[in-house]
Design an enzyme around this catalytic site. Structure first.
Site, PDB file in Angstrom:
ATOM      1  N   GLY A 238       0.823  -1.204   0.000  1.00  0.00           N
ATOM      2  CA  GLY A 238       0.000   0.000   0.000  1.00  0.00           C
ATOM      3  C   GLY A 238       0.853   1.247   0.000  1.00  0.00           C
ATOM      4  O   GLY A 238       2.005   1.246  -0.453  1.00  0.00           O
ATOM      5  N   SER A 239       0.308   2.319   0.531  1.00  0.00           N
ATOM      6  CA  SER A 239       0.988   3.616   0.532  1.00  0.00           C
ATOM      7  C   SER A 239       2.075   3.669   1.602  1.00  0.00           C
ATOM      8  O   SER A 239       2.078   2.881   2.556  1.00  0.00           O
ATOM      9  CB  SER A 239      -0.027   4.729   0.789  1.00  0.00           C
ATOM     10  OG  SER A 239      -0.534   4.635   2.119  1.00  0.00           O
ATOM     11  N   GLY A 243       2.285   2.154   5.395  1.00  0.00           N
ATOM     12  CA  GLY A 243       3.449   1.393   5.819  1.00  0.00           C
ATOM     13  C   GLY A 243       4.040   1.876   7.121  1.00  0.00           C
ATOM     14  O   GLY A 243       4.492   1.070   7.952  1.00  0.00           O
ATOM     15  N   GLU A 260       5.683  -3.473   1.117  1.00  0.00           N
ATOM     16  CA  GLU A 260       5.774  -3.116  -0.292  1.00  0.00           C
ATOM     17  C   GLU A 260       4.963  -1.840  -0.479  1.00  0.00           C
ATOM     18  O   GLU A 260       3.740  -1.869  -0.600  1.00  0.00           O
ATOM     19  CB  GLU A 260       5.203  -4.235  -1.174  1.00  0.00           C
ATOM     20  CG  GLU A 260       5.951  -5.550  -1.070  1.00  0.00           C
ATOM     21  CD  GLU A 260       7.329  -5.512  -1.693  1.00  0.00           C
ATOM     22  OE1 GLU A 260       7.660  -4.486  -2.335  1.00  0.00           O
ATOM     23  OE2 GLU A 260       8.075  -6.486  -1.542  1.00  0.00           O
ATOM     24  N   CYS A 294       2.403   0.388  -8.420  1.00  0.00           N
ATOM     25  CA  CYS A 294       3.513   0.892  -7.608  1.00  0.00           C
ATOM     26  C   CYS A 294       4.769   1.021  -8.451  1.00  0.00           C
ATOM     27  O   CYS A 294       5.674   1.789  -8.110  1.00  0.00           O
ATOM     28  CB  CYS A 294       3.755  -0.008  -6.400  1.00  0.00           C
ATOM     29  SG  CYS A 294       3.949  -1.747  -6.821  1.00  0.00           S
TER      30      CYS A 294
END
Length: 507
Positions: A238-239, A243, A260, A294
């Protein structure tokens, strides 16, 4: 659409939790298609009490699953891969309907699931440890890897099924059970995948709770998962903002994470670039998935002598991008995930102009009968300075920044001068430039490519990035080790008890 959903046993309102049985009595969550802004279906989310029940069952299933020989665990994953092969087109269509990526990319995502299952089957016979020589006579040393426990998987909307498969295939052959919390924007694809896995388990006599599911709000169920000591590893995609929260909560209890997170991926275009390669690579990298990967290409760092030529070719290529319903043949770019993402893109363009950047094409909302739902935009190309705050941030949308350079050292420095470090590329026919980019003085990203774009990683290599991208690795290579606990063993087969380092203790 109802016919498609019925193929996966998805009801008009489906329970959002699975632990060998389907449960969910919480608030209703609607899945809204970005294609037309209409609801596809709904999910009854799990409550905090139901989360506890599901996690307890996942933990129980792990206790049995870990004792099954790894090659037998691999057979379950092989059959999961076969099941996915049989429904590739249908599951790909559901990914497209719920997330908005074009049909080819939806089916490509399912192919990633199949590929990682194939990889994991082979891995199930290769969970190697090492042996080493002991300094003590009559002793043998080795190390081995054991199953870790319940692995929490938090996935994002942009790859609603592949990320689950990346983690689940590896974790499962390693002997772990998996507890999946998917994005609230793509719950139906998660239910479909879990239904597929459930059938495989029932057909083979395996406890289906090894593939558990919790669909629920992040503020309640998500926080429960992060703080749960029964979950030794949380793999979260995610963002960067998300994170930081995952790292904080899981780290506070000394749990492990695979993070990630965001990317701010760049391609360096040198004077020795093959233009026949770089233009389509940039186009797919920047426009594919409507810029919502991403690994999407965000920045082009082009030599000043090549700038005008490259921009002209990109402007011509962008004019040919067909935007619209991603389920229709010939569409190259579908919608953004929701109207909030459109607003973020428009705000980013305003910030770019205020900083001094110039829009060369695109960046508009699309309305009218061909673009229902309010989620369609035109992909944008703009000039920018790498130091603009908006360039330093990742906007999850099809905005491509053109930045020039004079020397390769300057290009690499510009490339690395962002907080994120996921994917990168250089296009050059000069071996010295390519090797410099791949050296320790070159790209600081987890992925560095030569003469291919930033997007479209294969499952054979470890996937992940550095800096604010989180440092995690998933998929191929030796990424499997993160899903296991490592143990060093020493066996004394002598009749003496010598100590290490030659220590004498007592008579």
């Amino acid at each position: 659409m109802q016919e498609l959903l019925s193929k996966f046993g998805i009801e008009s309102v489906s329970p959002g939790g699975f632990c060998g049985e389907w449960i969910g009595s919480g608030d209703k969550l609607e899945s809204i298609s970005p294609i037309n802004g209409k609801a596809i279906g709904a999910v009854s989310q799990v409550t905090p009490d139901e989360y506890e029940r599901i996690t307890a069952r996942a933990h129980e299933a792990f206790g049995n699953w870990r004792s099954i020989p790894a090659p037998q665990r691999g057979e379950t994953i092989r059959l999961l891969g076969e099941a996915l092969r049989g429904c590739k087109a249908d599951l790909g269509a559901l990914v497209t309907a719920e997330m908005g990526k074009i049909r080819a990319e939806g089916e490509g995502e399912v192919q990633e699931m199949i590929d990682i299952c194939d990889f994991a089957v082979g891995l199930s016979r290769q969970l190697y440890g090492l042996t080493m020589h002991s300094e003590r006579p009559g002793h043998r040393m080795y190390e081995q890897y054991h199953p870790l426990g319940v692995v929490g998987v938090i996935s994002a909307f942009n790859f609603p099924v592949a990320v689950w498969a990346w983690n689940t295939a590896l974790a499962s052959v390693c002997g772990d059970s998996v507890l999946w919390k998917p994005s609230s924007m793509t719950p139906l694809t998660a239910i479909a995948c879990t239904k597929i896995a459930e059938k495989v388990c029932k057909d083979t006599g395996v406890d289906p709770a090894i593939f558990s599911l919790v669909i629920g709000p992040g503020r309640s169920v998500g926080e429960q998962l992060l703080g749960d000591r029964r979950i030794p590893l949380v793999s979260a995609t995610g963002s960067c903002r998300m994170g930081y929260r995952v790292g904080e909560v899981v780290g506070k209890r000394l749990g492990r994470t695979i993070l990630e997170l965001g990317g701010n991926n760049a391609i360096i275009v040198t004077p020795e670039t093959d233009m026949k390669l770089v233009v389509p690579a940039i186009l797919f990298g920047a426009v594919g998935t409507a810029g919502q990967r991403c690994t999407s290409t965000r920045r082009i760092i082009v030599h000043e002598s090549m700038r005008d030529q490259l921009v002209d070719k990109l402007l011509a290529a962008y004019k040919q991008v067909k935007i619209g319903d991603p389920l229709k043949e010939g569409t190259l770019m579908g919608p953004l995930i929701n109207t909030g993402a459109v607003d973020d893109m428009m705000a980013a363009i305003v910030a770019l102009k205020e900083a001094g950047g110039k829009v060369l094409c695109g960046g508009e909302k699309l309305d009218g009968p061909d673009y229902p739902g309010g989620c369609y935009v035109t992909p944008c190309i703009a000039t920018a300075d790498n130091k603009y705050k908006i360039v330093q941030d990742e906007t999850f949308a099809p905005i491509l920044y053109i930045i020039t350079y004079k020397t390769l050292d300057e290009a690499i420095a510009t490339h690395n001068d962002v907080p994120q470090g996921l994917s990168s590329a250089i296009f050059t026919r000069n071996l010295l430039e390519a090797e410099e980019f791949l050296s320790c003085r070159g790209s600081d990203c987890g992925i560095a490519n030569v003469n291919i774009g930033t997007s479209g990683a294969e499952i054979g290599g470890a996937f992940g990035g550095e800096k604010e991208t989180g440092g995690g690795r998933e998929s191929g290579s030796d990424a499997w080790k993160a899903y296991m606990r490592r143990q060093t063993n020493t066996i004394n087969y002598s009749t003496e008890l010598p100590l290490a380092q030659g220590i004498k203790f007592g008579d």
